[in-house]
Design a protein around this motif. Sequence first.
Motif, PDB file in Angstrom:
ATOM      1  N   TYR A 193       0.838  -1.209   0.000  1.00  0.00           N
ATOM      2  CA  TYR A 193       0.000   0.000   0.000  1.00  0.00           C
ATOM      3  C   TYR A 193       0.872   1.257   0.000  1.00  0.00           C
ATOM      4  O   TYR A 193       0.631   2.193  -0.772  1.00  0.00           O
ATOM      5  CB  TYR A 193      -0.897  -0.026   1.226  1.00  0.00           C
ATOM      6  CG  TYR A 193      -1.762   1.200   1.379  1.00  0.00           C
ATOM      7  CD1 TYR A 193      -2.854   1.413   0.548  1.00  0.00           C
ATOM      8  CD2 TYR A 193      -1.504   2.144   2.366  1.00  0.00           C
ATOM      9  CE1 TYR A 193      -3.660   2.537   0.683  1.00  0.00           C
ATOM     10  CE2 TYR A 193      -2.292   3.265   2.514  1.00  0.00           C
ATOM     11  CZ  TYR A 193      -3.372   3.461   1.678  1.00  0.00           C
ATOM     12  OH  TYR A 193      -4.157   4.573   1.816  1.00  0.00           O
TER      13      TYR A 193
ATOM     14  N   TRP B 190      -7.788   6.153  -3.289  1.00  0.00           N
ATOM     15  CA  TRP B 190      -8.467   4.880  -3.033  1.00  0.00           C
ATOM     16  C   TRP B 190      -9.354   4.471  -4.207  1.00  0.00           C
ATOM     17  O   TRP B 190      -9.535   3.294  -4.474  1.00  0.00           O
ATOM     18  CB  TRP B 190      -9.292   4.978  -1.755  1.00  0.00           C
ATOM     19  CG  TRP B 190      -8.452   4.816  -0.515  1.00  0.00           C
ATOM     20  CD1 TRP B 190      -7.171   4.374  -0.442  1.00  0.00           C
ATOM     21  CD2 TRP B 190      -8.852   5.101   0.823  1.00  0.00           C
ATOM     22  NE1 TRP B 190      -6.731   4.370   0.863  1.00  0.00           N
ATOM     23  CE2 TRP B 190      -7.750   4.804   1.657  1.00  0.00           C
ATOM     24  CE3 TRP B 190     -10.024   5.582   1.394  1.00  0.00           C
ATOM     25  CZ2 TRP B 190      -7.788   4.962   3.031  1.00  0.00           C
ATOM     26  CZ3 TRP B 190     -10.063   5.740   2.767  1.00  0.00           C
ATOM     27  CH2 TRP B 190      -8.964   5.435   3.588  1.00  0.00           C
TER      28      TRP B 190
ATOM     29  N   VAL C 290      -6.205  -2.596  -2.054  1.00  0.00           N
ATOM     30  CA  VAL C 290      -5.187  -3.083  -1.123  1.00  0.00           C
ATOM     31  C   VAL C 290      -5.550  -2.713   0.311  1.00  0.00           C
ATOM     32  O   VAL C 290      -5.447  -3.534   1.223  1.00  0.00           O
ATOM     33  CB  VAL C 290      -3.794  -2.523  -1.494  1.00  0.00           C
ATOM     34  CG1 VAL C 290      -2.765  -2.929  -0.442  1.00  0.00           C
ATOM     35  CG2 VAL C 290      -3.363  -3.019  -2.859  1.00  0.00           C
ATOM     36  N   PHE C 291      -6.005  -1.472   0.510  1.00  0.00           N
ATOM     37  CA  PHE C 291      -6.320  -1.060   1.875  1.00  0.00           C
ATOM     38  C   PHE C 291      -7.537  -1.817   2.409  1.00  0.00           C
ATOM     39  O   PHE C 291      -7.588  -2.168   3.588  1.00  0.00           O
ATOM     40  CB  PHE C 291      -6.559   0.452   1.945  1.00  0.00           C
ATOM     41  CG  PHE C 291      -6.379   1.003   3.323  1.00  0.00           C
ATOM     42  CD1 PHE C 291      -5.116   1.091   3.890  1.00  0.00           C
ATOM     43  CD2 PHE C 291      -7.467   1.413   4.084  1.00  0.00           C
ATOM     44  CE1 PHE C 291      -4.935   1.587   5.176  1.00  0.00           C
ATOM     45  CE2 PHE C 291      -7.287   1.906   5.360  1.00  0.00           C
ATOM     46  CZ  PHE C 291      -6.026   1.994   5.906  1.00  0.00           C
TER      47      PHE C 291
ATOM     48  N   GLY D  94      -5.312   2.511  -4.782  1.00  0.00           N
ATOM     49  CA  GLY D  94      -4.961   1.947  -3.481  1.00  0.00           C
ATOM     50  C   GLY D  94      -6.091   1.378  -2.674  1.00  0.00           C
ATOM     51  O   GLY D  94      -5.863   0.698  -1.664  1.00  0.00           O
TER      52      GLY D  94
END
Length: 204
Positions: free
Chosen positions: A73, A103, A110-111, A107
């Motif tokens: 991340y 996001w 992954v988060f 990302g």
Amino acid sequence: MTNTARDITKRTSIGAQRNPASEDAILTAAAEILTEGGLSAFSIEAVARRAKAGKPTIYRWWPSKAALLLDVYHRQKGETFYPDTGATRGDLIAFLEALLGFWKTSGGEVFRSIVAEAQSDPAALEALRDYAVTRCRASGVILERGVARGEIRGTLDIPLIMELFSSFCWQRLLTGRLDPSRDQITHLVDAVLTGFATERGGAQ
């Protein structure tokens, strides 16, 4: 394939010190597996196979799956900057838009995987908790600038207030609503900065 050949195809390790080539291969492999198959396909074994790295090497550098996920991340996110627009209001709006935008484009998956892992793995929960605390302290620079400019009170618990803003983003991420309008974000920032209560309500 002989044992010697297998050893040659695996990337070299130099103990606890990370070999940059191996680190890059492992993080790249981990990101690809997450993108292709999500958290259900992600394992240290799968990463080791794709990166041609030994499992002991991965566990030496990342003691848990969550630690590896967080590094993936961080790699996607890159260096974090907190825009200075000259006003706390503008800084907060830019912060929220940047995080939600990141996001939404790369990302977020992954988060979400990290959060999901933390629900059943105590090590993942600890890693996520440490990350959240660290990020709220770091993003507090936005409010610290506001204090220095005389825009907001210096008695605020700054990490706690930043946790409020981050929580809005987390909730949006986990419920698949990463596209609030600029008006909605602005409304949220203004509500926090000005307070909710009327003078009469505040007096009560």
